[in-house]
Design a protein around this motif. Structure first.
Motif, PDB file in Angstrom:
ATOM      1  N   UNK A  86       3.031   7.996 -11.488  1.00 49.97           N
ATOM      2  CA  UNK A  86       2.363   7.719 -12.756  1.00 49.97           C
ATOM      3  C   UNK A  86       1.520   8.930 -13.181  1.00 49.97           C
ATOM      4  N   UNK A  87       0.830   9.504 -12.192  1.00 51.22           N
ATOM      5  CA  UNK A  87      -0.004  10.669 -12.462  1.00 51.22           C
ATOM      6  C   UNK A  87       0.854  11.830 -12.948  1.00 51.22           C
ATOM      7  N   UNK A  88       2.000  12.013 -12.279  1.00 48.87           N
ATOM      8  CA  UNK A  88       2.899  13.103 -12.652  1.00 48.87           C
ATOM      9  C   UNK A  88       3.368  12.940 -14.093  1.00 48.87           C
ATOM     10  N   UNK A  89       3.642  11.691 -14.488  1.00 49.25           N
ATOM     11  CA  UNK A  89       4.099  11.484 -15.867  1.00 49.25           C
ATOM     12  C   UNK A  89       2.944  11.682 -16.853  1.00 49.25           C
ATOM     13  N   UNK A  90       1.749  11.311 -16.436  1.00 47.11           N
ATOM     14  CA  UNK A  90       0.575  11.499 -17.310  1.00 47.11           C
ATOM     15  C   UNK A  90       0.266  12.975 -17.515  1.00 47.11           C
ATOM     16  N   UNK A 112       0.665  -2.235 -12.383  1.00 47.31           N
ATOM     17  CA  UNK A 112       0.753  -1.125 -13.333  1.00 47.31           C
ATOM     18  C   UNK A 112       0.624  -1.698 -14.733  1.00 47.31           C
ATOM     19  N   UNK A 113       0.198  -0.847 -15.664  1.00 46.16           N
ATOM     20  CA  UNK A 113       0.032  -1.372 -17.015  1.00 46.16           C
ATOM     21  C   UNK A 113       1.159  -0.916 -17.911  1.00 46.16           C
ATOM     22  N   UNK A 155       0.817  -1.211   0.000  1.00 46.13           N
ATOM     23  CA  UNK A 155       0.000   0.000   0.000  1.00 46.13           C
ATOM     24  C   UNK A 155       0.853   1.263   0.000  1.00 46.13           C
ATOM     25  N   UNK A 156       2.022   1.176   0.668  1.00 48.48           N
ATOM     26  CA  UNK A 156       2.940   2.322   0.647  1.00 48.48           C
ATOM     27  C   UNK A 156       3.387   2.611  -0.783  1.00 48.48           C
ATOM     28  N   UNK A 157       3.807   1.545  -1.482  1.00 44.88           N
ATOM     29  CA  UNK A 157       4.356   1.749  -2.817  1.00 44.88           C
ATOM     30  C   UNK A 157       3.280   2.032  -3.850  1.00 44.88           C
ATOM     31  N   UNK A 158       2.094   1.510  -3.620  1.00 41.14           N
ATOM     32  CA  UNK A 158       1.005   1.790  -4.560  1.00 41.14           C
ATOM     33  C   UNK A 158       0.758   3.286  -4.623  1.00 41.14           C
ATOM     34  N   UNK A 159       0.732   3.914  -3.451  1.00 41.69           N
ATOM     35  CA  UNK A 159       0.489   5.346  -3.410  1.00 41.69           C
ATOM     36  C   UNK A 159       1.595   6.087  -4.153  1.00 41.69           C
TER      37      UNK A 159
END
Lengths: 263, 222
Positions: A174-178, B55-56, A164-168
């Motif tokens: 991922x959001x930052x790259x998107x 992740x995908x 859960x730590x790493x998921x966050x």
């Protein structure tokens, strides 16, 4: 994200405080009988029962449950299609032509596909029953009960904590790259690799910190903790008996409907 | 997917995976006894594998796929330890993500946790002294991935032999489908693993030393 949802539901549903062993026994035996069946009827029965338990006993939001069911349903339909086209040889039911290639729907294939499709959906429903009603932490007790080596259980527990730590963290990166917009395929691969390597470095860092933290608490390669639960609480005999009774009835139905087909 | 395999094959694949897992646990115990600090490290790496698999990966056809990460694990930790980690990660995928299942766990462990890492490790060992590091890692990850899919085709073919032509015919059928869909994915996984190592060496050159795999690090620097 779906994993967080499943974890939260597992902690908050109405069947949360039922003995883990009973839930595991019920889910696993039903699952095993379901995959041993040779007719679509027992899987359908198992699916109905698991669904009733999930929706009415555990009171899980039907939307979430049906969303989870979409994957096995899709998978079941694909296997029905594939099996009916490629399985079986001497009992064509219907044939059609696409691009001058004749496809023949076979009777055995459809029966096989129906069996597989229902088994997949029913099996998944049994799995969802366990996943949605039992928190992971409770299952560790079950694993200990099965004499899984302590090293593995301990690793599993730390992994669970850190997922859960790493998921966050991953989500944020991922959001930052998107946010930087859509790019071409090449960049996508590069960005993904960068994300993965940075995440890995952060996990190493976290692992070092964890070791320091454990070391300063006299860690010597073994984690000992006090068991705060009642010492070896007995399994509820009445419930166990009820479950076994149900499973025997289910086995009986499975034997009676052996090789029974829809068409 | 849960419920897909018949009971006999469920039992068979569990039994086939068991010796490898027992060996992996033995290796794991030995590593942890020698280097107690590797336990938290292995655990966070397991969590990393889980997060990575959720992740995908971007894929050419538009559909998305999940990296197996077994090539990466096999190179860093060795195949036996990767097998044990994959058991834990696959169990979590079944229970937290509703991917895979409990009955198919044995078969999945065998294809993804045993054949994949061992194939990747073998390719890595063989190519390490012949080819450059990047090509070696790419080949190990991509071929490990392909080995996983070939094994899955064999498992499906054994469970569902065609009425005419038997196991061989359905193997050709299943592997044909897999070859079309999984070959590009294997190449992508190889590329990602290769770039991952490149970035790791750029940012933290002592990454291998942390996992006590010195000989790999020295062969790397050359």
């Amino acid at each position: 994200m779906i994993h967080q949802t499943i974890d939260i539901i597992a902690h908050t549903n109405r069947l949360r405080h039922i003995d883990t062993r009973l839930k595991v026994i019920f889910a696993v035996t039903t699952l095993l009988i379901t995959i041993a069946s040779t007719s679509p009827i027992p899987p359908l029965l198992a699916f109905v029962i698991a669904t009733i338990l999930i929706l009415f006993a555990a009171k899980i939001n039907p939307g979430t449950y049906f969303f989870l069911l979409l994957t096995p349903l899709f998978f079941g339909l694909v296997s029905l299609l594939m099996m009916s086209l490629f399985f079986g040889y001497d009992s064509p039911l219907y044939s059609f032509e696409i691009l001058s290639h004749t496809f023949v729907l076979q009777k055995e294939g459809i029966n096989m596909g129906l069996l597989l499709g229902t088994r997949t959906v029913a099996g998944s429903a049994c799995l969802f029953f366990l996943a949605l009603t039992t928190p992971m932490t409770e299952l560790f007790t079950g694993l200990k009960w099965l004499r899984i080596p302590d090293v593995v259980i301990e690793l599993a527990m730390i992994i669970y904590r850190y997922i859960f730590v790493f998921l966050e963290e991953a989500q944020r990166m991922w959001l930052a790259s998107r946010m930087r917009g859509e790019t071409d395929f090449r960049t996508k691969i590069e960005v993904f690799s960068m994300l993965a390597s940075t995440l890995f470095l952060r996990t190493i860092h976290q692992g070092e910190k964890l070791f320091v933290a454990m070391n300063s608490r006299c860690y010597d390669g073994e984690t000992n903790s006090l068991c705060y639960r009642e010492k070896n609480p007995g399994i509820n005999i009445t419930s166990l008996f009820a479950i076994l009774l149900f499973e025997f009835a289910f086995i009986y139905v499975t034997i009676k409907t052996q090789n029974m087909a829809f068409i | 997917m849960e419920g897909f395999l018949p009971l006999t094959w469920v039992i068979f694949w569990y039994a086939a995976s068991a010796p490898f897992i027992v060996y992996g646990v033995w290796r794991l115990k030995k590593i942890i006894r020698e280097y107690p600090e590797s336990k938290p490290m292995l655990a966070v790496a397991g969590a990393f594998a889980f997060v990575l698999s959720s992740l995908k990966i971007p894929s050419v056809t538009g559909s998305c796929s999940h990296p197996t990460g077994t090539g990466f694990g096999a190179i860093i930790f060795g195949p036996a330890v990767t097998s044990v980690m994959s058991v834990i990660v696959l169990l979590y995928q079944a229970l937290l993500l509703a991917h895979g299942g409990i009955t198919t766990l044995g078969a999945n462990i065998f294809s993804m946790g045993i054949v994949g890492p061992f194939a990747a490790y073998l390719v890595y060992k063989v190519l390490r002294n012949i080819a450059g590091f990047n090509i070696t890692v790419f080949a190990a990850a991509a071929l490990g991935d392909m080995a996983t899919y070939v094994t899955t085709s064999v498992q499906l073919a054994l469970a569902f032999p065609a009425p005419v032509g038997g196991v061989l015919r359905s193997f050709i059928g299943f592997s044909g489908i897999f070859a079309v869909t999984q070959l590009p994915l294997a190449i992508i996984e190889g590329l990602v693993t290769m770039l991952l190592f490149t970035y790791l060496f750029e940012l933290k050159p002592d990454v291998f030393r942390i996992f006590h795999i010195e000989d790999k690090a020295t062969s790397m620097e050359a």
